[in-house]
Scaffold this active site. Structure first.
Site, PDB file in Angstrom:
ATOM      1  N   ASP A 117      -5.473  -2.076   5.706  1.00 58.68           N
ATOM      2  CA  ASP A 117      -6.167  -1.279   6.818  1.00 58.68           C
ATOM      3  C   ASP A 117      -7.699  -1.618   6.597  1.00 58.68           C
ATOM      4  OD1 ASP A 117      -3.709  -0.726   7.990  1.00 58.68           O
ATOM      5  OD2 ASP A 117      -3.773   1.391   7.563  1.00 58.68           O
ATOM      6  N   HIS A 134       2.091  -0.771   3.776  1.00 58.42           N
ATOM      7  CA  HIS A 134       1.748  -1.748   4.990  1.00 58.42           C
ATOM      8  C   HIS A 134       0.322  -1.014   5.389  1.00 58.42           C
ATOM      9  CE1 HIS A 134       1.694  -3.861   8.685  1.00 58.42           C
ATOM     10  NE2 HIS A 134       1.386  -2.677   9.465  1.00 58.42           N
ATOM     11  N   CYS A 135      -0.181  -0.052   4.571  1.00 56.71           N
ATOM     12  CA  CYS A 135      -1.485   0.593   5.198  1.00 56.71           C
ATOM     13  C   CYS A 135      -2.884   0.354   4.193  1.00 56.71           C
ATOM     14  CB  CYS A 135      -1.308   2.033   5.416  1.00 56.71           C
ATOM     15  SG  CYS A 135      -0.045   2.446   6.577  1.00 56.71           S
ATOM     16  N   ILE A 136      -2.614   0.703   2.970  1.00 61.04           N
ATOM     17  CA  ILE A 136      -3.730   0.855   2.181  1.00 61.04           C
ATOM     18  C   ILE A 136      -4.130  -0.623   1.773  1.00 61.04           C
ATOM     19  CG2 ILE A 136      -4.879   1.812  -0.161  1.00 61.04           C
ATOM     20  CD1 ILE A 136      -2.963   3.954   0.289  1.00 61.04           C
TER      21      ILE A 136
END
Length: 443
Positions: free
Chosen positions: A277, A272-274
């Site tokens: 974001d 869900h991040c890299i």
């Protein structure tokens, strides 16, 4: 309640903590507060999660059910969908999703709707902390106005802060309590209170000058990873053409005790991040007439990796087996976005399945952590598919080739290579040479 009184409630573990969103970020945080001695309530709209927690069970594989059972048995933890109880909390921590739209723009609708819910019961003397990853200015520019609509003022009546989540599911070394907690507050009182809150549950708190700085910290951490992964992905393509094994290069380069940090290539970015974001910052940067070319180029490289993997597989089928991708029976190993977790958010494996099937291949998958593919926004047609049983002897008859997408531990990859005439390895799971050997091809 004065600032000093609230601070002492945090220091004495007398405060009541509410955590909104009991997913990969919220649940371990809630358990950390419980284990530190705080009475903690988790707020979540998902009835399945609430049922699991009430029974002392856990829906996240990397969190032992015994932790949940112990928290419930202590009588200090419960999960509810009754958001009217937020008014009884001394601190409310928001851990909700922040996805991208189909146009790759930030979607902070979950933050906005959650803030509106908090505002309904907001009272003087409460601390509100956002942990969801977002662009600088969200906490002050989007949350604060909503919370102040009723007449209460941030820094005077209630207190607002941002503390970026740093969860790494499956990491047994760095956990919620041992990872330093960055905190930025809306004024000195909010910063002091947020620092006191987290100091009661984690080993180290790192205060910064503003909420915007804290928001930028999280983006910087993930942009750093995205850019460096893009670099090694590009090097992988270049070195493969030269007959050089990029994994061997990286392993040798990391012996240098200074000036180098190893990153490893793969079939694309997941989690869900890299993958998400960096685009929060590129979107916000346009407001200041700044083009984030470096960040966007990294995104393009990483997004192209599934297509590169498919090209390698197509060539390998043709060159080594004399077979077309159309009608080929492919076994994909690993649906999770990284090894040893049951999280498939943004996993490149889902894209790979779709690309293969668009080209006429027949695809099945095996993943011991994900027995069934759940619903996703981008790959809805894959929902409900089940993992095939691990039977290397049977694979010889059922499949023409295997594609290793996620290298979970505990899988006998050598047996896989023995059973099938072709294995395309995107994770160096088989440790073959620069261009693989025999039936093994790196991608």
């Amino acid at each position: 309640m004065t600032v000093e009184e609230l601070r002492k409630r945090f220091e004495n573990r007398e405060a009541r903590i509410g955590v909104i969103g009991l997913g990969y970020v919220g649940l371990p945080l809630a358990l950390a507060f419980v284990e530190a001695g705080f009475d903690t309530t988790g707020f979540d709209i998902d009835p399945t999660k609430r049922e699991y927690l009430a029974a002392g069970r856990c829906y996240l594989r990397h969190i032992p059910a015994a932790r949940v059972a112990a928290a419930v048995a202590r009588g200090r933890f419960r999960a509810t969908e009754d958001f009217s109880g937020l008014g009884a909390m001394d601190a409310i921590v928001v851990c909700v999703p922040t996805p991208l739209t189909r146009q790759r723009e930030p979607d902070i609708s979950f933050i906005v709707s959650t803030t509106e819910t908090i505002a309904k019961t907001l009272r003087p003397g409460q601390l509100i902390v956002l942990e969801s990853t977002t662009y600088p200015g969200t906490t002050s520019g989007d949350m604060r106005p909503i919370l102040e609509r009723g007449g209460l003022k941030s820094g005077r009546d209630f207190f607002l802060a941002f503390s970026p989540e740093r969860e790494d599911p499956g990491n047994a070394v760095h956990t919620t309590t041992t990872i330093p907690k960055v905190v930025g507050g809306d004024g000195p009182d909010a910063l002091a209170l947020a620092s006191a809150l987290y100091s009661g549950a984690v080993d180290r708190v790192v205060p910064v000058s503003s909420m915007e700085t804290a928001e930028a910290v999280k983006l910087t951490e993930n942009i750093f990873r995205s850019v460096n992964i893009a670099l090694v992905n590009e090097l992988k393509v270049v070195f493969a053409r030269m007959g050089i094994d990029v994994w061997e290069v990286i392993d040798a380069a990391k012996t240098k005790p200074f000036g180098f940090m190893p990153f490893y290539p793969g079939p694309g970015l997941g989690g869900h991040c890299i993958p998400i974001d960096p685009f929060y910052l590129t979107w916000k940067a346009r407001e200041f007439d700044i083009a984030t070319r470096f960040i966007e180029l990294a995104g393009e490289i990483n997004t192209s990796m599934p297509y590169y993997v498919i090209d390698v597989l197509v060539r390998a089928l043709s060159d080594r087996l004399g077979q077309s991708i159309k009608g080929a029976r492919i076994l994909l190993l690993g649906i999770a976005y990284k090894k040893n977790v049951d999280d498939m958010r943004e996993s490149p494996a889902l894209k790979l399945i779709e690309l293969l099937e668009e080209r006429g291949a027949q695809v099945a998958y095996h993943d011991p952590f994900i027995p069934v593919i759940g619903p996703t926004r981008e790959h809805a047609s894959l929902a409900g598919r089940e993992s095939v049983a691990w039977e290397p002897a049977g694979f010889a008859l059922a499949f023409d080739a295997a594609l290793i997408c996620t290298d979970h531990d505990g899988i006998d990859y050598a047996a896989l290579a023995e059973a099938l005439p072709l294995v395309v390895d995107t994770r160096n799971a088989l440790r073959a040479g620069p261009n693989g050997h025999g039936k093994i091809v790196k991608a």
